[in-house]
Design a protein around this motif. Structure first.
Motif, mmCIF file in Angstrom:
data_model
loop_
_atom_site.group_PDB
_atom_site.id
_atom_site.type_symbol
_atom_site.label_atom_id
_atom_site.label_comp_id
_atom_site.label_asym_id
_atom_site.label_seq_id
_atom_site.Cartn_x
_atom_site.Cartn_y
_atom_site.Cartn_z
ATOM 1 N N GLY A 139 0.798 -1.212 0.000
ATOM 2 C CA GLY A 139 0.000 0.000 0.000
ATOM 3 C C GLY A 139 0.832 1.263 0.000
ATOM 4 O O GLY A 139 2.052 1.234 0.184
ATOM 5 N N VAL A 140 0.138 2.395 -0.216
ATOM 6 C CA VAL A 140 0.765 3.714 -0.167
ATOM 7 C C VAL A 140 0.575 4.286 1.238
ATOM 8 O O VAL A 140 -0.553 4.333 1.742
ATOM 9 C CB VAL A 140 0.138 4.668 -1.198
ATOM 10 N N VAL A 141 1.654 4.708 1.868
ATOM 11 C CA VAL A 141 1.557 5.327 3.196
ATOM 12 C C VAL A 141 1.049 6.754 3.030
ATOM 13 O O VAL A 141 1.687 7.573 2.378
ATOM 14 C CB VAL A 141 2.917 5.350 3.902
ATOM 15 N N ILE A 142 -0.098 7.041 3.621
ATOM 16 C CA ILE A 142 -0.647 8.396 3.502
ATOM 17 C C ILE A 142 -0.572 9.170 4.817
ATOM 18 O O ILE A 142 -0.713 10.384 4.829
ATOM 19 C CB ILE A 142 -2.099 8.368 2.994
ATOM 20 N N SER A 143 -0.325 8.463 5.927
ATOM 21 C CA SER A 143 -0.218 9.155 7.208
ATOM 22 C C SER A 143 0.449 8.235 8.220
ATOM 23 O O SER A 143 0.335 7.010 8.120
ATOM 24 C CB SER A 143 -1.603 9.568 7.711
ATOM 25 N N VAL A 144 1.148 8.849 9.170
ATOM 26 C CA VAL A 144 1.809 8.105 10.243
ATOM 27 C C VAL A 144 1.481 8.784 11.562
ATOM 28 O O VAL A 144 1.716 9.983 11.720
ATOM 29 C CB VAL A 144 3.335 8.054 10.049
ATOM 30 N N ALA A 145 0.921 8.042 12.514
ATOM 31 C CA ALA A 145 0.560 8.610 13.817
ATOM 32 C C ALA A 145 1.777 8.688 14.727
ATOM 33 O O ALA A 145 2.813 8.073 14.472
ATOM 34 C CB ALA A 145 -0.526 7.760 14.463
ATOM 35 N N ALA A 146 1.636 9.442 15.792
ATOM 36 C CA ALA A 146 2.709 9.544 16.794
ATOM 37 C C ALA A 146 2.789 8.247 17.592
ATOM 38 O O ALA A 146 1.788 7.547 17.762
ATOM 39 C CB ALA A 146 2.429 10.713 17.731
ATOM 40 N N ILE A 150 1.680 1.820 25.737
ATOM 41 C CA ILE A 150 0.520 1.160 26.324
ATOM 42 C C ILE A 150 1.000 0.413 27.567
ATOM 43 O O ILE A 150 1.828 -0.496 27.475
ATOM 44 C CB ILE A 150 -0.122 0.161 25.341
ATOM 45 N N TYR A 151 0.492 0.812 28.731
ATOM 46 C CA TYR A 151 0.930 0.199 29.983
ATOM 47 C C TYR A 151 -0.034 -0.917 30.384
ATOM 48 O O TYR A 151 -1.251 -0.733 30.415
ATOM 49 C CB TYR A 151 1.006 1.240 31.091
ATOM 50 N N LYS A 152 0.549 -2.086 30.675
ATOM 51 C CA LYS A 152 -0.241 -3.236 31.079
ATOM 52 C C LYS A 152 0.066 -3.563 32.540
ATOM 53 O O LYS A 152 0.764 -2.826 33.224
ATOM 54 C CB LYS A 152 0.080 -4.424 30.169
ATOM 55 N N SER A 153 -0.474 -4.664 32.992
ATOM 56 C CA SER A 153 -0.260 -5.061 34.385
ATOM 57 C C SER A 153 1.202 -5.416 34.627
ATOM 58 O O SER A 153 1.951 -5.726 33.699
ATOM 59 C CB SER A 153 -1.148 -6.269 34.727
ATOM 60 N N GLN A 154 1.623 -5.357 35.861
ATOM 61 C CA GLN A 154 2.976 -5.721 36.295
ATOM 62 C C GLN A 154 4.049 -4.834 35.671
ATOM 63 O O GLN A 154 5.192 -5.244 35.487
ATOM 64 C CB GLN A 154 3.256 -7.195 35.981
ATOM 65 N N GLY A 155 3.671 -3.618 35.313
ATOM 66 C CA GLY A 155 4.629 -2.653 34.812
ATOM 67 C C GLY A 155 5.131 -2.894 33.402
ATOM 68 O O GLY A 155 6.095 -2.272 32.963
ATOM 69 N N ILE A 156 4.500 -3.802 32.670
ATOM 70 C CA ILE A 156 4.914 -4.097 31.301
ATOM 71 C C ILE A 156 4.424 -2.994 30.370
ATOM 72 O O ILE A 156 3.279 -2.558 30.454
ATOM 73 C CB ILE A 156 4.367 -5.460 30.852
ATOM 74 N N GLU A 157 5.301 -2.531 29.487
ATOM 75 C CA GLU A 157 4.954 -1.452 28.563
ATOM 76 C C GLU A 157 5.085 -1.926 27.122
ATOM 77 O O GLU A 157 6.093 -2.523 26.736
ATOM 78 C CB GLU A 157 5.881 -0.263 28.783
ATOM 79 N N ASP A 158 4.045 -1.692 26.332
ATOM 80 C CA ASP A 158 4.086 -1.960 24.902
ATOM 81 C C ASP A 158 4.200 -0.634 24.162
ATOM 82 O O ASP A 158 3.612 0.373 24.580
ATOM 83 C CB ASP A 158 2.807 -2.677 24.426
ATOM 84 N N SER A 159 4.946 -0.631 23.067
ATOM 85 C CA SER A 159 5.038 0.547 22.210
ATOM 86 C C SER A 159 4.279 0.266 20.929
ATOM 87 O O SER A 159 4.398 -0.821 20.359
ATOM 88 C CB SER A 159 6.500 0.866 21.883
ATOM 89 N N VAL A 160 3.501 1.233 20.459
ATOM 90 C CA VAL A 160 2.721 1.051 19.243
ATOM 91 C C VAL A 160 2.701 2.346 18.436
ATOM 92 O O VAL A 160 2.746 3.448 18.998
ATOM 93 C CB VAL A 160 1.273 0.595 19.567
ATOM 94 N N ARG A 161 2.684 2.205 17.133
ATOM 95 C CA ARG A 161 2.543 3.350 16.247
ATOM 96 C C ARG A 161 1.709 2.917 15.050
ATOM 97 O O ARG A 161 1.949 1.851 14.469
ATOM 98 C CB ARG A 161 3.906 3.857 15.786
ATOM 99 N N GLU A 162 0.738 3.736 14.685
ATOM 100 C CA GLU A 162 -0.163 3.370 13.603
ATOM 101 C C GLU A 162 0.271 4.024 12.296
ATOM 102 O O GLU A 162 0.645 5.202 12.273
ATOM 103 C CB GLU A 162 -1.592 3.792 13.945
ATOM 104 N N ILE A 163 0.216 3.254 11.221
ATOM 105 C CA ILE A 163 0.399 3.807 9.882
ATOM 106 C C ILE A 163 -0.890 3.575 9.111
ATOM 107 O O ILE A 163 -1.633 2.626 9.387
ATOM 108 C CB ILE A 163 1.608 3.177 9.151
ATOM 109 N N TYR A 164 -1.151 4.474 8.181
ATOM 110 C CA TYR A 164 -2.402 4.411 7.419
ATOM 111 C C TYR A 164 -2.060 4.232 5.946
ATOM 112 O O TYR A 164 -1.347 5.045 5.357
ATOM 113 C CB TYR A 164 -3.221 5.680 7.649
ATOM 114 N N LEU A 165 -2.562 3.131 5.382
ATOM 115 C CA LEU A 165 -2.276 2.776 3.998
ATOM 116 C C LEU A 165 -3.543 2.840 3.161
ATOM 117 O O LEU A 165 -4.656 2.721 3.665
ATOM 118 C CB LEU A 165 -1.708 1.346 3.909
ATOM 119 N N THR A 166 -3.348 2.967 1.856
ATOM 120 C CA THR A 166 -4.462 2.854 0.930
ATOM 121 C C THR A 166 -3.976 2.146 -0.324
ATOM 122 O O THR A 166 -2.772 2.055 -0.575
ATOM 123 C CB THR A 166 -5.052 4.238 0.575
#
Length: 241
Positions: A139-146, A150-166
């Protein structure tokens, strides 16, 4: 007489002697974590449709760079099987096949028609967060979010970033969520993707329920940038016009 192959669903960390036939369906880009050895993730699939994760470490990554190829069948003999720690597992009692220099691996067949990514048009993707099938997207990348933490139980942290394709089949942006190691591997490139309407391939993503339905990266996800060829050129030309 045909060899007796043990299916992946019967393998665990107590299995010592076995022979299994698998196809490599995904092979990630080698990655480096802090204070840990370099690693490369694999995903195997057997004739019954069951999948199991795999891994290569350090010098074995180069050793098997060409010896383990996607969409090729192999016979594995007594490869080490390790339990995946619960914090890294995607389901209970999950295991991984560890490939090292001592493994006995035999090439079986090559499916020439299946080599390379099998890109799906965005409109054909089933919007089902419980569908665990792995998909390849172009796909073509038309936008990228910041990026977000994401904090879960027991202090675990996930990192996520969204890209938008068409693509030509879809009339509004399609969201793909890049998580943790996949995000960190491509973090520097993300900011420039939308500026040039970059055509990218995102391999081995799956459905997930995150703020509604999205496609999400998996441990096998690979991102291909600066794509050339007929499909990429046609998609780029379609978007520009």
């Amino acid at each position: 007489m045909k060899p007796e192959y043990k299916p992946l669903k019967e393998l665990n960390d107590r299995t010592l002697k076995y022979k299994t036939k698998v196809k490599v369906i995904h092979k990630s880009t080698p990655q480096q974590s802090s204070n840990k050895p370099r690693y490369q993730r694999l995903l195997f699939k057997d004739d019954e449709g069951f999948t199991m994760k795999g891994a290569l470490f350090d010098s074995d990554i180069e050793k098997y760079a060409e010896a383990l190829e996607c969409n090729v069948e192999y016979e594995l003999l007594n490869a080490m099987i390790a339990a995946i720690p619960p914090q890294h597992a995607s389901k209970p009692n999950e295991y991984s096949i560890i490939i090292n220099a001592q493994e006995q691996i035999s090439l079986l067949t090559i499916d020439a028609t299946a080599l390379g990514p099998q890109y799906q048009a965005l409109a054909t993707i089933p919007c089902d967060p419980f569908n665990t099938e792995l998909m390849d997207i172009l796909g073509v990348v038309i936008s990228v979010a910041a990026p977000k933490a994401i904090y879960k139980s027991q202090g675990i942290e996930d990192s996520v970033r969204e890209i938008y394709l068409t693509d030509h089949s879809y009339d509004h942006p399609f969201t793909i969520s890049l998580w943790n190691d996949v995000l960190r591997t491509h973090e520097e490139a993300l900011n420039s993707w939308a500026d040039s309407f970059n055509v990218i391939g995102v391999l081995a993503v799956t459905g997930r329920s995150y703020k509604g339905f999205t496609l999400s990266s998996t441990t096998s996800t690979t991102i291909i940038t600066n794509l050339k060829g007929e499909k990429a050129d046609a998609l780029r030309a379609w978007y520009v016009h």
